[in-house]
Design an enzyme around this catalytic site. Structure first.
Site, PDB file in Angstrom:
ATOM      1  N   SER A  65       1.099  -1.324   0.061  1.00  0.00           N
ATOM      2  CA  SER A  65      -0.096   0.151  -0.677  1.00  0.00           C
ATOM      3  C   SER A  65       0.962   1.464   0.588  1.00  0.00           C
ATOM      4  O   SER A  65       0.144   2.469  -0.271  1.00  0.00           O
ATOM      5  CB  SER A  65      -0.960  -0.077   1.196  1.00  0.00           C
ATOM      6  N   LYS A  68       0.376   2.764  -3.429  1.00  0.00           N
ATOM      7  CA  LYS A  68      -0.641   4.285  -3.184  1.00  0.00           C
ATOM      8  C   LYS A  68      -0.053   5.768  -3.226  1.00  0.00           C
ATOM      9  O   LYS A  68      -0.647   6.268  -4.383  1.00  0.00           O
ATOM     10  CB  LYS A  68      -1.758   4.046  -2.230  1.00  0.00           C
ATOM     11  N   TYR A 193      -1.921  -3.605 -11.141  1.00  0.00           N
ATOM     12  CA  TYR A 193      -1.789  -3.011 -10.081  1.00  0.00           C
ATOM     13  C   TYR A 193      -1.534  -3.830  -8.344  1.00  0.00           C
ATOM     14  O   TYR A 193      -0.536  -3.751  -7.890  1.00  0.00           O
ATOM     15  CB  TYR A 193      -3.852  -3.261  -9.059  1.00  0.00           C
ATOM     16  N   TYR A 245      -4.522   3.206   7.696  1.00  0.00           N
ATOM     17  CA  TYR A 245      -5.386   2.721   7.266  1.00  0.00           C
ATOM     18  C   TYR A 245      -6.741   3.368   8.376  1.00  0.00           C
ATOM     19  O   TYR A 245      -6.064   4.598   8.284  1.00  0.00           O
ATOM     20  CB  TYR A 245      -4.799   1.135   7.584  1.00  0.00           C
ATOM     21  N   VAL A 263       0.954  -3.773   4.090  1.00  0.00           N
ATOM     22  CA  VAL A 263       1.147  -5.201   4.452  1.00  0.00           C
ATOM     23  C   VAL A 263       2.224  -6.110   4.732  1.00  0.00           C
ATOM     24  O   VAL A 263       2.200  -6.827   5.519  1.00  0.00           O
ATOM     25  CB  VAL A 263      -0.340  -6.121   3.729  1.00  0.00           C
TER      26      VAL A 263
END
Length: 309
Positions: A65, A68, A193, A245, A263
């Site tokens: 992540s 992102k 992705y 998160y 993660v």
């Protein structure tokens, strides 16, 4: 200013490592389940070129992540903020990062922010290029420039492992496609992705990327503007509001620096104007954040007064 030696950092790493026993590695992605839960490492990169580190820093981690934020920077440069935020919102969510619930209850059905999976899939959809390979190549080149490392690539094993277990993300994609938020073949988007999430580097590279964000998009060595100031500002704001998160609020209070977790156990921090931080500790808490990584950042923030608030 901050830590001035590797030994100084090692003291904090040793203290933070005591909480790894309370976390678990991300075994729902089989390739990530192989990590050693007791691993913990950190690198801190300063604008003057100095970099201090401690722990198993040569271990490579996949961005997951953390990618992102980087994809968001690229897409903001590609498309401009108006086009991006037509398709994805700017608000934090109290839901888990992989939740589909808000998409169903919101109208229009656009994801709340670019840091949850639904929003990140929309952002990746907006990366310019004719093919998956061309779009991925542009993203990797951008990452290499930020990290100052032309050898950065991705883990084919992790990408494959994620693609095989991507049913929830596949569901999010089909939902977004139904509502015309994304308009490409779902399997092509998932291929892109999962490769994006599997881009890998060590803590030193991660810290250097954090430093570019901390310096408002400027390369610390050449002084060149890699991304516009406004793009770096938007990305850092999302790191504060949504980067950890659904623990982002608590993290802002306890640590108070823009950060993004993944993660794999990675955390990238950007102390505005002062330093970039790269951390790897694969044992995760129940929210999906590195349990020892957060502890380490709490210790550093308190000791060196790093909070921006």
């Amino acid at each position: 200013m901050g830590c001035q030696s590797n030994d100084e950092l090692k003291v904090f790493v040793d203290e933070a490592r005591t909480v790894t026993k309370h976390g678990k590695v991300a075994n729902y992605i089989p390739a990530l389940g192989k990590a050693d839960p007791d691993d913990l490492s950190i690198a801190v990169h300063y604008p003057n070129g100095k970099c201090f580190s401690a722990g198993d820093i040569e271990v490579k981690i996949t961005l997951q992540s953390i990618s992102k934020v980087i994809a968001l920077a690229l897409v903001l440069m590609d498309r401009g903020r108006d086009e991006v935020f037509k398709r994805v919102g700017m608000e934090p969510t109290g839901d888990p990062f992989n939740s589909i619930a808000k998409l169903e209850t919101m109208a229009p059905a656009k994801p709340l922010n670019p840091m949850i999976n639904a929003g990140a899939l929309v952002v990746t959809h907006l990366i310019k290029g004719g093919t998956v390979d061309e779009r991925f190549g542009r993203l990797v080149d951008f990452v290499r420039g930020l990290a100052g490392d032309s050898a950065i690539s991705f883990s084919e094993e992790v990408a494959r492992s994620e693609l095989e277990t991507a049913n929830l993300n596949r569901s999010l994609c089909y939902f977004l496609k139904q509502h015309q938020i994304i308009e490409e073949d779902v399997e092509h988007l998932l291929d892109l992705y999962t490769k994006q999430c599997a881009i890998e580097m060590d803590c030193l590279g991660l810290a250097r990327i954090g430093l570019v964000f901390a310096l408002n998009g400027m390369d610390p060595e050449s002084g060149k503007q890699i991304m516009p100031v406004d793009v770096a500002r938007i990305c850092k704001t999302f790191m504060v509001t949504c980067g950890m998160y659904n623990a982002s609020g608590e993290f802002a209070i306890k640590v108070g620096i823009p950060a993004k977790s993944g993660v794999s156990g990675g955390i990238m921090g950007a102390v505005p104007g002062k330093a970039g931080i790269g951390i790897f500790g694969p044992a995760l808490d129940e929210k999906g954040n590195s349990i020892a990584g957060i502890k380490l950042l709490e210790l550093l923030s308190k000791h060196y007064k790093l909070s921006m608030f």
